[in-house]
Design a protein around this motif. Structure first.
Motif, short mmCIF file in Angstrom:
data_model
loop_
_atom_site.label_atom_id
_atom_site.label_comp_id
_atom_site.label_asym_id
_atom_site.label_seq_id
_atom_site.Cartn_x
_atom_site.Cartn_y
_atom_site.Cartn_z
N ALA A 33 0.91 -1.05 0.08
CA ALA A 33 0.11 0.23 -0.43
C ALA A 33 0.88 0.82 -0.33
CB ALA A 33 -1.11 0.06 1.46
N LEU A 34 0.63 2.20 -1.20
CA LEU A 34 1.39 3.51 -1.04
C LEU A 34 0.41 4.98 -0.64
CD1 LEU A 34 3.56 4.95 -2.54
CD2 LEU A 34 2.66 5.09 -4.43
N ASN A 35 0.65 4.83 0.80
CA ASN A 35 -0.09 5.73 1.08
C ASN A 35 0.31 6.68 0.79
OD1 ASN A 35 -1.93 4.18 3.48
ND2 ASN A 35 0.30 3.25 3.64
N ILE A 36 -0.21 8.05 0.48
CA ILE A 36 -0.02 9.52 -0.32
C ILE A 36 -0.64 9.97 1.51
CG2 ILE A 36 -0.17 11.28 -1.43
CD1 ILE A 36 -0.85 9.30 -3.65
N LEU A 37 0.83 10.93 2.10
CA LEU A 37 0.15 11.46 3.09
C LEU A 37 -0.65 12.93 2.77
CD1 LEU A 37 2.66 10.72 5.05
CD2 LEU A 37 1.34 9.74 5.02
N HIS A 38 -1.55 12.73 3.36
CA HIS A 38 -1.63 14.61 3.27
C HIS A 38 -1.40 15.89 4.21
CE1 HIS A 38 -3.03 15.60 7.74
NE2 HIS A 38 -3.18 13.99 7.76
N SER A 39 -1.26 17.16 3.80
CA SER A 39 0.03 18.10 3.56
C SER A 39 0.26 17.78 5.47
CB SER A 39 -1.02 19.34 3.23
OG SER A 39 -2.04 19.64 4.14
N LEU A 73 -5.33 5.89 6.36
CA LEU A 73 -6.21 6.84 6.09
C LEU A 73 -6.45 7.79 6.38
CD1 LEU A 73 -9.06 3.97 5.11
CD2 LEU A 73 -7.23 4.67 4.16
N ALA A 74 -6.43 7.83 7.55
CA ALA A 74 -6.99 9.05 8.81
C ALA A 74 -5.77 10.49 8.33
CB ALA A 74 -6.57 8.67 10.52
N HIS A 75 -4.32 9.18 7.66
CA HIS A 75 -2.92 10.91 8.01
C HIS A 75 -2.82 10.80 6.56
CE1 HIS A 75 -2.16 9.62 11.95
NE2 HIS A 75 -2.18 8.53 11.95
N SER A 76 -3.77 10.07 5.34
CA SER A 76 -3.35 10.50 4.11
C SER A 76 -4.60 10.47 2.64
CB SER A 76 -3.36 8.67 3.76
OG SER A 76 -2.39 7.58 3.84
N SER A 77 -3.79 11.47 2.18
CA SER A 77 -4.99 12.25 1.48
C SER A 77 -5.90 10.58 0.41
CB SER A 77 -4.87 12.53 -0.33
OG SER A 77 -4.32 13.99 0.71
N TYR A 78 -5.02 9.86 0.00
CA TYR A 78 -5.20 8.51 -0.55
C TYR A 78 -4.16 7.51 -0.61
CZ TYR A 78 -7.76 11.91 -3.72
OH TYR A 78 -8.65 13.06 -4.95
N THR A 79 -4.33 6.62 -0.51
CA THR A 79 -3.88 4.98 -0.61
C THR A 79 -4.21 4.57 -1.74
OG1 THR A 79 -3.96 4.86 1.41
CG2 THR A 79 -3.72 3.13 0.97
N GLY A 109 -7.90 14.31 3.46
CA GLY A 109 -7.68 16.14 3.08
C GLY A 109 -7.49 15.24 1.77
N PRO A 110 -7.82 16.43 0.52
CA PRO A 110 -7.17 16.24 -0.82
C PRO A 110 -6.06 16.84 -1.22
CG PRO A 110 -8.75 17.60 -0.79
CD PRO A 110 -9.08 17.34 0.59
N THR A 111 -5.19 17.76 -0.07
CA THR A 111 -4.40 18.21 -0.53
C THR A 111 -3.17 17.13 -0.02
OG1 THR A 111 -4.86 20.78 -0.06
CG2 THR A 111 -2.92 20.15 0.09
N ALA A 112 -1.81 16.97 -1.27
CA ALA A 112 -0.93 15.79 -0.68
C ALA A 112 0.36 16.13 0.18
CB ALA A 112 -0.89 15.05 -2.02
N LEU A 113 0.79 15.76 0.80
CA LEU A 113 2.35 16.19 1.48
C LEU A 113 3.06 15.68 0.14
CD1 LEU A 113 3.82 17.37 3.58
CD2 LEU A 113 3.77 15.09 4.65
N HIS A 121 6.23 20.03 1.00
CA HIS A 121 5.65 20.88 0.14
C HIS A 121 4.18 20.25 0.33
CE1 HIS A 121 8.86 23.72 -1.26
NE2 HIS A 121 9.64 22.67 -1.41
N ALA A 122 2.71 21.68 0.18
CA ALA A 122 1.72 20.93 -0.06
C ALA A 122 1.46 21.22 -1.48
CB ALA A 122 0.48 21.35 1.04
N LEU A 123 0.80 19.84 -1.73
CA LEU A 123 0.53 19.57 -3.22
C LEU A 123 -0.86 19.44 -3.49
CD1 LEU A 123 1.57 18.99 -6.32
CD2 LEU A 123 1.25 16.72 -6.03
N GLY A 124 -1.45 20.73 -4.55
CA GLY A 124 -2.38 20.52 -4.58
C GLY A 124 -3.20 21.76 -3.53
N ALA A 125 -2.96 22.81 -2.76
CA ALA A 125 -3.29 23.24 -2.01
C ALA A 125 -3.55 24.64 -3.67
CB ALA A 125 -1.88 24.16 -1.22
N ALA A 126 -4.48 25.26 -2.90
CA ALA A 126 -5.36 26.75 -4.19
C ALA A 126 -4.43 27.48 -3.76
CB ALA A 126 -6.79 26.87 -3.07
#
Length: 126
Positions: A33-39, A73-79, A109-113, A121-126
Motif C-alpha cells: 500500500a502506497l499511502n500518499i500523506l495529506h499536507s 487512511l486518517a493520515h492520507s489523501s489517498y492510498t 483531505g485532498p491536499t497531498a504532502l 510542500h502541500a501539493l494541490g493547495a489553492a
C-alpha cells in the motif's frame, strides 16, 4: 521516490534503497500500500524515514481487507494498492515496477504532502 510510469496499464515506478528496511517486505509480499500523506502528515513521513522508529507504534491505521496491507487512511489523501510486477537492481537502489490494483480515498483531505528540495510542500493547495 515514486513516479507514474504508465497510464495503460496503470503502473508506478518506485526507487527503494538496497539497505532500506522496507525492501524485504516489498519484495517478499509482492503487494503493498502506497499511502500518499495529506499536507499535515509531515510527522508521519519523518517517522517512516527514521530507521530506528517503530513506524506503526501509536499510529492510527487499519488493515486492507484483501491482504492485510497497512492503510494510513486518517493520515492520507489517498492510498494506492499495488502489486509488484518487476524488480530491477539499480546501483544502490532497487527499481520496483508495480501495477495499480486500486485506490482508496483517505480521510486526511485532498491536499497531498510531497518532499522536494529537502523541504515538505502541500501539493494541490489553492
Amino acid at each position: 521516490a515514486v513516479m507514474s510510469l504508465s497510464r495503460e496499464p496503470r503502473l508506478l515506478a518506485i526507487g527503494v534503497g538496497r539497505d532500506g528496511r522496507s525492501l524485504p517486505a516489498l519484495l517478499g509480499g509482492r503487494r503493498f500500500a502506497l499511502n500518499i500523506l495529506h499536507s499535515g502528515g509531515e510527522h508521519v513521513s519523518r517517522r517512516f524515514a527514521d530507521r530506528t522508529a517503530d513506524r506503526f507504534a501509536d499510529l492510527e491505521w487499519s488493515a486492507e481487507e484483501r491482504g492485510g496491507l497497512p492503510l494510513l487512511l486518517a493520515h492520507s489523501s489517498y492510498t494506492v494498492l499495488c502489486r509488484v510486477i518487476r524488480d530491477l537492481p539499480a546501483g544502490d537502489h532497487h527499481l520496483i515496477v508495480a501495477a495499480v490494483e486500486g485506490v482508496v480515498t483517505g480521510t486526511g483531505g485532498p491536499t497531498a504532502l510531497v518532499h522536494h528540495d529537502r523541504r515538505y510542500h502541500a501539493l494541490g493547495a489553492a
